[in-house]
Design an enzyme around this catalytic site. Structure first.
Site, PDB file in Angstrom:
ATOM      1  N   GLY A   1      12.183   3.761   7.540  1.00 31.31           N
ATOM      2  CA  GLY A   1      11.327   2.728   8.094  1.00 31.31           C
ATOM      3  C   GLY A   1      11.427   1.476   7.247  1.00 31.31           C
ATOM      4  O   GLY A   1      12.437   1.225   6.587  1.00 31.31           O
ATOM      5  N   LEU A  21      10.045   0.589   4.396  1.00 32.88           N
ATOM      6  CA  LEU A  21      10.241   0.802   2.971  1.00 32.88           C
ATOM      7  C   LEU A  21      11.644   1.317   2.667  1.00 32.88           C
ATOM      8  O   LEU A  21      12.297   0.856   1.728  1.00 32.88           O
ATOM      9  CB  LEU A  21       9.189   1.775   2.429  1.00 32.88           C
ATOM     10  CG  LEU A  21       9.103   1.910   0.916  1.00 32.88           C
ATOM     11  CD1 LEU A  21       8.752   0.573   0.269  1.00 32.88           C
ATOM     12  CD2 LEU A  21       8.067   2.967   0.534  1.00 32.88           C
ATOM     13  N   GLY A  57      13.726   8.752   4.655  1.00 31.05           N
ATOM     14  CA  GLY A  57      12.829   7.859   5.365  1.00 31.05           C
ATOM     15  C   GLY A  57      13.522   6.522   5.537  1.00 31.05           C
ATOM     16  O   GLY A  57      14.028   5.956   4.561  1.00 31.05           O
ATOM     17  N   LYS A  97       0.471   7.777  -2.775  1.00 33.49           N
ATOM     18  CA  LYS A  97      -0.763   7.042  -3.022  1.00 33.49           C
ATOM     19  C   LYS A  97      -1.942   7.958  -3.330  1.00 33.49           C
ATOM     20  O   LYS A  97      -2.743   7.671  -4.219  1.00 33.49           O
ATOM     21  CB  LYS A  97      -1.106   6.172  -1.797  1.00 33.49           C
ATOM     22  CG  LYS A  97      -0.090   5.098  -1.483  1.00 33.49           C
ATOM     23  CD  LYS A  97      -0.521   4.311  -0.251  1.00 33.49           C
ATOM     24  CE  LYS A  97       0.502   3.260   0.121  1.00 33.49           C
ATOM     25  NZ  LYS A  97       0.082   2.505   1.332  1.00 33.49           N
ATOM     26  N   ALA A 145       4.234   3.365   9.082  1.00 33.01           N
ATOM     27  CA  ALA A 145       3.684   4.506   8.348  1.00 33.01           C
ATOM     28  C   ALA A 145       2.779   4.047   7.208  1.00 33.01           C
ATOM     29  O   ALA A 145       1.711   4.633   6.969  1.00 33.01           O
ATOM     30  CB  ALA A 145       4.809   5.380   7.810  1.00 33.01           C
ATOM     31  N   HIS A 198      -7.584   5.251   4.798  1.00 35.33           N
ATOM     32  CA  HIS A 198      -8.532   5.063   3.706  1.00 35.33           C
ATOM     33  C   HIS A 198      -9.825   4.384   4.150  1.00 35.33           C
ATOM     34  O   HIS A 198     -10.785   4.313   3.384  1.00 35.33           O
ATOM     35  CB  HIS A 198      -7.886   4.214   2.597  1.00 35.33           C
ATOM     36  CG  HIS A 198      -6.881   4.946   1.766  1.00 35.33           C
ATOM     37  ND1 HIS A 198      -7.225   5.799   0.734  1.00 35.33           N
ATOM     38  CD2 HIS A 198      -5.525   4.955   1.816  1.00 35.33           C
ATOM     39  CE1 HIS A 198      -6.142   6.289   0.189  1.00 35.33           C
ATOM     40  NE2 HIS A 198      -5.090   5.800   0.819  1.00 35.33           N
ATOM     41  N   GLU A 221      -1.214   4.858   6.697  1.00 37.08           N
ATOM     42  CA  GLU A 221      -1.780   5.435   5.476  1.00 37.08           C
ATOM     43  C   GLU A 221      -2.941   4.586   4.967  1.00 37.08           C
ATOM     44  O   GLU A 221      -3.945   5.116   4.480  1.00 37.08           O
ATOM     45  CB  GLU A 221      -0.693   5.558   4.399  1.00 37.08           C
ATOM     46  CG  GLU A 221       0.284   6.694   4.632  1.00 37.08           C
ATOM     47  CD  GLU A 221       1.134   6.980   3.408  1.00 37.08           C
ATOM     48  OE1 GLU A 221       0.584   7.502   2.417  1.00 37.08           O
ATOM     49  OE2 GLU A 221       2.337   6.667   3.438  1.00 37.08           O
TER      50      GLU A 221
END
Length: 330
Positions: free
Chosen positions: A15, A17, A13, A123, A189, A197, A193
């Site tokens: 991105g 992060l 990944g 998460k 992303a 929620h 996420e």
């Protein structure tokens, strides 16, 4: 791997992060960033990749697969990287969209025959439950998998597990986070996420939103996401560690997608009863100056090092941030 060698680390990944993770790794003496993969390609250099060059390439061309001369374009980037690279451990800086994604990635590692350490910053409770079903497969494959090892779950979960030792009984664990980022596009992303929620949203609905739709939604909220009673894996992790039942754990917070300053301080409050019958609350608060990236990537690599220690001793399977203490990475 002998004790004097640096740990060769890969990042899946690339991105916001994943890119932040390369900057966290850059000054480390005990870890060397050698591999990365995104949706369109991968890059590998056994002596180490350059974060600035890689980030620039990704920004200009949309994939680390264009990184000259170490990149390769691929529609099966994880599979192809595993067949090519010699990596001791991977940080899975991947969006768990859909909610089965991280478990599917774990199955790729199991099927590949690769042996080493995996760390994620998952998460959702349900995502960790899926990984728990792979416990036996991970153990048989020789993989040491550390899950929920970011900020929350992760750093704050571990703090709660330590603070709970003062009590005969833990009554509640309340995690409140504040996140500030300069612009949501840097963490597309992660923001999706978080949107998943919110009331009226699901993981699938958030994943299906276009960038324009996300932007329009953030315009409606003035860039602020207020999250309450989230499905957060801190609950199952503390339950598995025997700290308290998951119904005693609550997680919520505020994300400002337009300002780098945190809208509120991030903390965990652990309330319990001591052996003398006293009711007390411990509070652990993160410094406002530490960014989301620092509080996620730093612990992730600390747990990666802890996972390597377990792996060297032949201890494989799935572990959480509430069970194992991270090791400081120099």
């Amino acid at each position: 791997m002998s004790s004097h060698q640096t740990m060769k680390v890969g990042i899946l990944g690339f991105g916001g992060l994943g890119q932040a993770a390369t900057k966290v790794l850059a000054p480390k003496q005990e870890m060397t960033w050698v591999a990365a993969a995104d949706l369109k390609g991968y890059a590998y250099c056994e002596t180490g990749l350059n974060p600035q060059t890689a980030i620039a390439t990704y920004g200009q061309q949309g994939s680390i697969g264009y990184l000259d001369p170490y990149g390769t374009l691929s529609n099966h980037s994880i599979k192809d990287l595993l067949e090519t690279a010699k990596v001791d451990g991977y940080f899975l800086a991947l969006p768990n969209l859909p909610n089965t994604f991280m478990a599917d990635v774990a199955r790729q590692f199991i099927a590949s025959g690769w042996k080493g350490v995996l760390v994620d910053a998952l998460k959702r409770t349900s995502a960790v439950e899926q990984l728990l079903q792979l416990q036996g497969d991970l153990q048989a494959a020789g993989i040491t998998y550390m899950t929920g090892c970011g900020a929350t779950p992760g750093l704050l979960t571990a703090a709660a597990a330590v603070a709970a030792q003062s009590y005969h009984e833990v009554h509640s664990v309340k995690i409140t986070f504040g996140v500030g980022i300069a612009n949501w596009e840097a963490y597309r992303a992660t923001i999706r996420e978080d949107i998943a929620h919110l009331p009226g949203f699901t993981v699938d609905k958030a994943k299906a939103m276009s960038d324009a739709e996300v932007e329009a939604f953030l315009d409606q909220t003035k860039g602020i996401l207020t999250l309450e009673n989230m499905e957060h894996a801190d609950d199952i992790m503390l339950e598995l560690a025997g700290i308290c039942s998951r119904d005693r754990v609550t997680v919520g917070g505020v994300v400002d997608t337009r300002n780098p300053k945190k809208p509120l301080s991030t903390n965990v409050q652990i309330t319990g009863r001591t052996f003398e019958g006293k009711i007390s609350t411990h509070t652990f608060t993160l410094g406002d100056e530490t960014s989301m990236a620092a509080n996620v990537c730093g612990p992730a690599f600390g747990y990666l090092k802890a996972g390597l220690s377990l792996h060297r001793r032949g201890i494989h399977g799935l572990f959480t941030a509430a069970e194992i203490m991270p090791h400081f990475v120099r």
